[in-house]
Design an enzyme around this catalytic site. Structure first.
Site, mmCIF file in Angstrom:
data_model
loop_
_atom_site.group_PDB
_atom_site.id
_atom_site.type_symbol
_atom_site.label_atom_id
_atom_site.label_comp_id
_atom_site.label_asym_id
_atom_site.label_seq_id
_atom_site.Cartn_x
_atom_site.Cartn_y
_atom_site.Cartn_z
ATOM 1 N N CYS A 402 0.841 -1.200 0.000
ATOM 2 C CA CYS A 402 0.000 0.000 0.000
ATOM 3 C C CYS A 402 0.878 1.253 0.000
ATOM 4 C CB CYS A 402 -0.961 -0.033 1.191
ATOM 5 S SG CYS A 402 -2.350 1.123 1.022
ATOM 6 N N HIS A 531 -3.563 -5.188 0.216
ATOM 7 C CA HIS A 531 -3.028 -5.655 1.499
ATOM 8 C C HIS A 531 -3.080 -7.187 1.543
ATOM 9 C CE1 HIS A 531 -2.621 -1.872 3.853
ATOM 10 N NE2 HIS A 531 -3.512 -1.433 2.979
ATOM 11 N N GLU A 533 -1.624 -9.201 3.403
ATOM 12 C CA GLU A 533 -1.546 -9.763 4.758
ATOM 13 C C GLU A 533 -2.911 -10.155 5.297
ATOM 14 O OE1 GLU A 533 -1.544 -5.202 5.454
ATOM 15 O OE2 GLU A 533 -0.875 -6.635 3.936
#
EC number: 6.3.4.2
Length: 579
Positions: A402, A531, A533
């Site tokens: 990001c 993102h 994650e």
């Protein structure tokens, strides 16, 4: 529907979320379909506008819901995709009740906490608990409910009353309460008084604990267990000693060893739930894989530097940490995460505090991999840009997420394209070369829920066959990942940036928004606007993170080969079946 409530007393932050997630995983190993609900008593509607330093990470769900970080734990342990409704807050409940009152749905009656707010909470739990959360598309068998905060807090009382009524409505053998309490050690003695008072408080509120999970640093002495059992009116085998473990992934193993699954099966009569042989076999496979990938420890480590803005509170980057841990375990290493405040890499710190400056740069220089995660605002970004430059020039594996991707673009614009004042519109709205710009559909006035949120498609572009990241996705042409951002790469600079060697290999559906950037002649230099994650799982690590960690270790080619060969490893599946 069967419910497992995990509540807490004494203090918050003792690990209710991990215990709730571990409980869900154990139920899943039986072949049951499990969902989860987190109750947060704060008045905020969601976690989208909360300061990461105060509340920790804001976790983004597939539908764009901005929620408490515990929902990330549920998804990582259970391998499910939850939605915004799985996070119930006081703000949401009161907003719903007030809207219903304005619409006249209460037919002119006086609207009160009892019954209207209580009924709204119960109705929400009953509705959300029945929503499918996995690819089977079937209604869950069990719902894990975590009550945030501590029982006894003023803001928790409506939820406690609602859960008390829910227990009665659910009926016998359909509800169990696991109460988590902290057992401190004073002068070498384990103290049970805090737990006794906490259980007394929760009983007086109407919730009767069936199991008591005692959080402790070291194993509980038998005398302590006996004292808790007798004073809290439970059997000795209903007291769980949840000591600190080397990793949180071993907590399910600890709870299973102490007989939690046996107690759940007996109290909830889980043997009466009809399960297909395929579901049972699938659950057993998940447990076998979990036991295999979560050993006692790894001898070798991998040193990763995280260059961030909120490093004082590690929970602000919780999903990033977990994604790195998942990837390190997949590569057979233990993660050694080194935290670097991005401001310490800047010239200002060099003048004001040379010790911090040189320490930060030493950590960056010796790291095997450099990660720049997401964030907001101008503070510390010059340090991130300098870290990205070091990684590019020194051929150190780099992953920008990001904001991390955006600073990599700014660095390339400045040092490769010779646009010395290149920056982001977020940092300087009047700069000449704004290589990062505000997205037209965003809002600068209303911050809550106005970002580009949730799961979006990214398409790998023709000519990206060289990409290390694309290979890690199994040579897929289209992927889906979760987003949370307001700014994007300025399309006016794409051609110039690509001529400098920064290749935009992934774009959105329109082909105009840049999603993935990679440098070809580099061990691993990747930036992603999304993102990744948020979708990393213990048994299925995020591909960008896995590639980053593997490159830092030096086994990227091997990991990529294994992914391409093992179809069952891809897309969160075991032998083609989603878990």
């Amino acid at each position: 529907m069967k419910f497992v409530l995990v509540s807490g007393g004494v203090v918050s932050g003792v690990g209710k979320g991990i215990i709730a997630s571990s409980c869900g995983l154990l139920l899943k190993t039986l072949g049951l379909k499990v969902t989860a609900i987190k109750i947060d008593p704060y008045i905020n509607v969601d976690a989208g506008t909360m300061n990461p330093k105060e509340h920790g990470e804001c976790f983004v769900l597939h539908d764009g819901g901005e929620t408490d970080l515990d929902l990330g734990n549920y998804e990582r342990y259970l391998g499910v995709d939850l939605a915004r409704d799985n996070n119930i807050t006081t703000g949401k409940v009161y907003q719903q009740v007030i809207e219903n009152e304005r619409k006249g749905k209460y037919l002119g009656r006086t609207v009160q906490v009892v019954p209207h707010v209580i009924d709204a909470i119960i109705d929400t739990i009953n509705r959300v608990s029945r929503v499918p959360v996995d690819k089977s598309g079937e209604e869950p068998d069990v719902c894990i409910i975590e009550l945030g905060g501590t029982v006894g807090d003023i803001e928790s009382m409506p939820f406690v009353e609602a859960l008390t009524q829910l227990r009665h409505r659910a009926g016998k053998n359909n509800f169990i309460n696991i109460h988590v309490s902290y057992v401190p050690v004073v002068n070498g003695e384990q103290k049970t008084k805090p737990t006794q008072h906490a259980v007394k408080s929760v009983r007086s509120a109407g919730l009767i604990p069936d199991l008591i999970a005692c959080r402790c640093e070291k194993p509980l002495e038998q005398g302590t267990i006996n004292k808790v059992a007798s004073s809290c009116q439970v059997e000795v085998n209903q007291v769980l000693a949840v000591r600190d473990m080397p990793t949180i992934y071993q907590v399910p193993l600890l709870l299973e060893e102490q007989g939690l699954l046996r107690e759940l099966k007996e109290t909830l009569k889980l043997d009466d739930v009809k399960l297909s042989p395929a579901r049972v076999s699938q659950g057993q496979e998940v447990w076998a894989k979990w036991q295999k990938i979560v050993p006692l420890g790894y001898a070798e480590t991998v040193d990763i530097v995280l260059v961030g803005k909120y490093v004082e509170l590690h929970d602000a980057y919780l999903s990033v940490i977990k994604a790195l841990e998942h990837s390190a375990m997949r590569c057979g290493r233990k993660l050694n995460l080194i935290w670097v405040d991005s401001e310490h890499l800047e010239e200002k710190t060099q003048k004001e505090d040379p010790t911090k400056y040189h320490k930060a740069w030493h950590d960056v220089c010796v790291a095997k991999g450099i990660l720049v995660p997401g964030g907001f605002g101008h503070r510390g970004t010059e340090g991130m840009i300098r870290a990205a430059q070091w990684a590019r020039e020194q051929k150190t594996p780099f992953l920008g997420v990001c904001l991390g991707m955006q600073v990599a673009v700014i660095e390339a614009a400045r040092n490769l394209c010779e646009l010395k004042d290149a920056t982001s519109e977020e940092f300087d709205a009047n700069a000449e070369h704004r290589v990062i710009i505000f997205m037209p559909e965003g809002s600068k006035e209303k911050l809550g829920g106005t970002m580009r949120l949730g799961t979006r498609s990214t398409h790998f572009q023709p000519g990206s066959e060289f990409s290390k990241l694309r290979a890690l996705y199994g040579e897929a042409t289209t992927i889906e990942e979760r987003h949370r951002h307001r700014y994007e790469v300025n399309p006016d600079y794409i051609e110039k940036l690509e001529q400098s060697g920064l290749i935009f290999i992934g774009k959105d559906d329109s082909g105009e928004r840049m999603e993935v950037v990679e440098i070809k002649d580099h061990p691993y230099y990747v930036g992603v606007q999304y993102h990744p994650e948020y979708t990393s799982r213990v048994l299925d690590p995020s591909r960008p993170f896995l590639g980053f960690v593997a490159a830092a270790i030096g086994c990227l080619d091997q990991i990529t080969k294994e992914i391409l060969q093992d179809a069952g490893f891809a897309n969160g599946s075991i032998n083609g079946a989603h878990f």
